[in-house]
Motif scaffolding. Sequence first.
Motif: not given
Length: 144
Positions: A24-26, A28-29, A51, A54, A70, A101, A134, A137
Amino acid sequence: MLKATAALPANHGKGKPFAQLVLTSDQRRLRRKVLNVKGEEVLVDFPEAVTLDHFGGLLLEDGRVIEVIAAPEPLLEILPKGAEHLAQIAWHIGNRHMAAQIEKKRILVPRDHVAKAMLQGLGAEVRDTTEPFIPMQGAYHAPH
């Protein structure tokens, strides 16, 4: 335990991945984390948080690459009335520090009933969707 030595951008050209990791986006950080990839533990221990892109990846110390994908997430798809309306809605989303996004004709944000009511109150069409997220940032997450 294997160690990731670098985060790779999308289209990195470092060869075919031996595995994919759907995050997930969280997720990926990250800065320091042990990931399980095809039954192997992989240590990510970077000096600063990154981060993962994708279709980017993680380069392992043995030269192999893990591709990062992603994951689909529950989101709100915001459809404004036009470019000016999109800018106004983006301002309200930013004012509330929501991950977003932002695209030419829509904005995606994490699904939240309070945000949905606010966005509808601002005159946007808002739909539930599930797709990869996505988010942009922030200025303080720029690469060094």
